[in-house]
Design a protein around this motif. Structure first.
Motif: not given
Length: 555
Positions: A47-53
């Motif tokens: 929840f704290s890092r950007s990712h594909a989803c």
């Protein structure tokens, strides 16, 4: 609408809410030795890092549901939690597992923690789909597994999971979400809205947003898998009437507003209309994926040499002069020119959302896919010129990032495919020059492709390593990238056959073997292009593929 921000959930909030629920969840906890700290660390990173989803799960609802007893009807399904943990475990450094007694690898020492959670998620999805339990969460879990498999370099598995994800979304009605009142005014008078899926209808903007993001993440995963493998998509654009997720609460309320919305894919101005209150990072990212998907579908359905369609009647029309080709070619150019300026400075935006890099890279990639099979060695060839311009556009962004302190591994995984498209285009350009006795650009091109390969390996995933291996093999045999019929060559590059079509998409030699890459095969020999220096990322102590051999690109 707080859940729509990129990184809304601090670690302390997660720790406060989920500890008792997770530790008491028998279906989730692999052994009594898996600590609360590890579970919280993985969730915190999701929840704290950007990712594909990013944005697919409503973080507030998800965290609140974890406070409930595992037997409560609103507690998250174990398949979703396992899929979330597999997705995160693949990308975290091994030291996050230090001090943990191994709960993974009980049946095979090659199994990583990510593999363990993925296998548990698969079992949970199969059982839930069979019984019809929490089907929306099964769609979300499957989408997470799509990106897990893709990042692991398991393209066959990823392609199969994207098909499952879109198949789950369709009966739920996610491909036909209509944010309209119960009675829709039409030219023929009021019409009752027909229930389009298994989910109950809702006018709640948060629920609509989560459903919409879930569908479009499945769509993006499907288009990524199609582009990377050269195989067909699993859901046609004609079967989609859902709008893109809206960043605000205001939704179209009439058919006229829907048709004119910049979030409606069938709007004629869809690729050039980007009002800032409606179209932001996520929306541009999806638009770029829709453009990529249209190119992929066009390639499949076009006659030779671009596609495999059987033409019963001969035609002398050059395919680049056909209205359909011109339309998609102009859509790519128009979208590139219309991207708002604030999303073009890659150094300024790269850290805020890992998908931003694809907003500029995907149009370039789409252009290469559309034109590369039409390239010739003739001077002034239009398709080759467009491919080369696109490749240099992708390369420029890498040089910009490489000169900074940005961590390449934080970018969206599909960027590896864009880099491979740029790399093979540059190698083709060099091979054309060398076939004519001109070696003036060879040194620079090899340096440029070397940077692409370095960026792929810096990704620190099996996907990056395997894609780099195929590009390295092509660099050592640039004649394999030449268009058919080039004078003085012993090979002809046919992207529809063999491993060089999409970097790493069809066949890849086993790690530790000595290989020769040809246009039609990847054969194990005692000859050239040694790949023994390349090893898969990850270790048996934690996330990643710890198999010690090639990621399972193809069996």
């Amino acid at each position: 609408m707080a859940h729509r921000s990129a990184f809304p959930c601090p670690r302390q909030q997660i720790c406060r809410h989920v500890s008792s629920a997770w530790l008491n969840a028998e279906a989730l906890t692999p052994t009594a030795n898996q600590t609360n700290f590890l579970l919280l660390s993985l969730a915190s990173r999701y929840f704290s890092r950007s990712h594909a989803c990013t944005g697919m799960l409503n973080h507030i609802k998800f965290i609140e549901s974890l406070q409930l007893a595992p037997t409560h009807p609103s507690f998250p399904h174990p398949s979703l939690i396992h899929a979330l943990m597999a997705h995160v475990a693949l990308h975290v450094p091994p030291d996050i597992f230090s001090g943990e007694e191994r709960y993974w690898g009980k049946h095979s020492h090659l199994e990583s923690a990510a593999d363990y959670h993925a296998s548990r998620a698969k079992l949970g999805i199969d059982e839930a789909v069979a019984t019809g339990v929490k089907i929306l969460q099964q769609a979300q879990a499957t989408i997470l597994l799509c990106f897990y498999s893709y990042s692991s370099g398991r393209f066959l598995e990823a392609w199969m999971y994207t098909a499952l994800a879109t198949r789950i979304c369709s009966p739920l009605g996610l491909n036909r979400i209509r944010p309209l009142p119960a009675m829709l005014e039409t030219d023929d008078g009021p019409r009752t809205r027909i229930k389009s899926g298994l989910l109950r209808e809702t006018d709640d903007s948060d629920e609509l947003y989560e459903r919409t993001v879930t569908f479009w993440m499945a769509y993006c995963a499907d288009r990524f898998a199609c582009a990377s493998t050269g195989w067909a998509t699993s859901l046609d654009d004609d079967d989609i009437s859902s709008l893109l997720p809206s960043p605000g609460p205001a939704l179209p309320s009439t058919s006229e507003e829907i048709l004119a919305s910049p979030l409606f894919p069938k709007n004629p101005s869809f690729f050039v209309s980007h009002p800032p209150h409606l179209v932001q990072v996520l929306q541009l990212y999806i638009k770029a994926n829709i453009l990529l998907g249209r190119v992929c579908n066009y390639r499949h359905r076009a006659p030779a040499p671009l596609g495999t369609k059987i033409v019963l009647e001969s035609s002398n029309q050059e395919i680049r002069n056909s209205p359909s080709f011109k339309r998609i070619d102009s859509d790519i150019e128009a979208f590139q020119l219309s991207i708002p300026r604030e999303y073009k400075d890659i150094l300024e935006i790269a850290n805020s959302d890992s998908r931003l890099c694809l907003i500029s890279a995907l149009p370039y990639t789409s252009l290469i896919l559309l034109h590369e099979q039409l390239c010739t060695s003739e001077e002034g060839d239009v398709s080759m010129a467009k491919c080369l311009k696109a490749a240099r556009g992708i390369l420029k962004a890498i040089y910009t990032l490489w000169s900074s302190s940005f961590d390449i591994g934080l970018l969206a995984p599909f960027i590896n495919f864009s880099w491979s498209c740029a790399g093979r285009t540059l190698i083709r350009h060099m091979a054309m020059k060398e076939a004519k006795g001109d070696f003036s650009e060879s040194t620079q091109v090899r340096a440029d492709v070397g940077l692409l390969i370095a960026a792929m390996t810096a990704f620190k995933t099996p996907l990056g390593d395997s894609t780099a291996a195929v590009l390295q093999a092509l660099l050592e045999h640039p004649e394999d990238a030449l268009p058919e019929g080039t004078t003085g060559t012993h090979q002809s590059f046919n992207p529809d056959r063999g491993s060089l079509y999409q970097a790493g998409s069809h066949m890849l030699p086993k790690w530790g073997t000595t290989t020769t890459m040809t246009a039609n095969s990847a054969e194990s020999t005692s000859g050239t292009a040694t790949l023994t220096a390349l090893t898969p990322s990850g270790s048996s102590s934690g996330g990643g593929n710890a198999s010690g051999e090639s990621p399972n690109l193809w069996p």
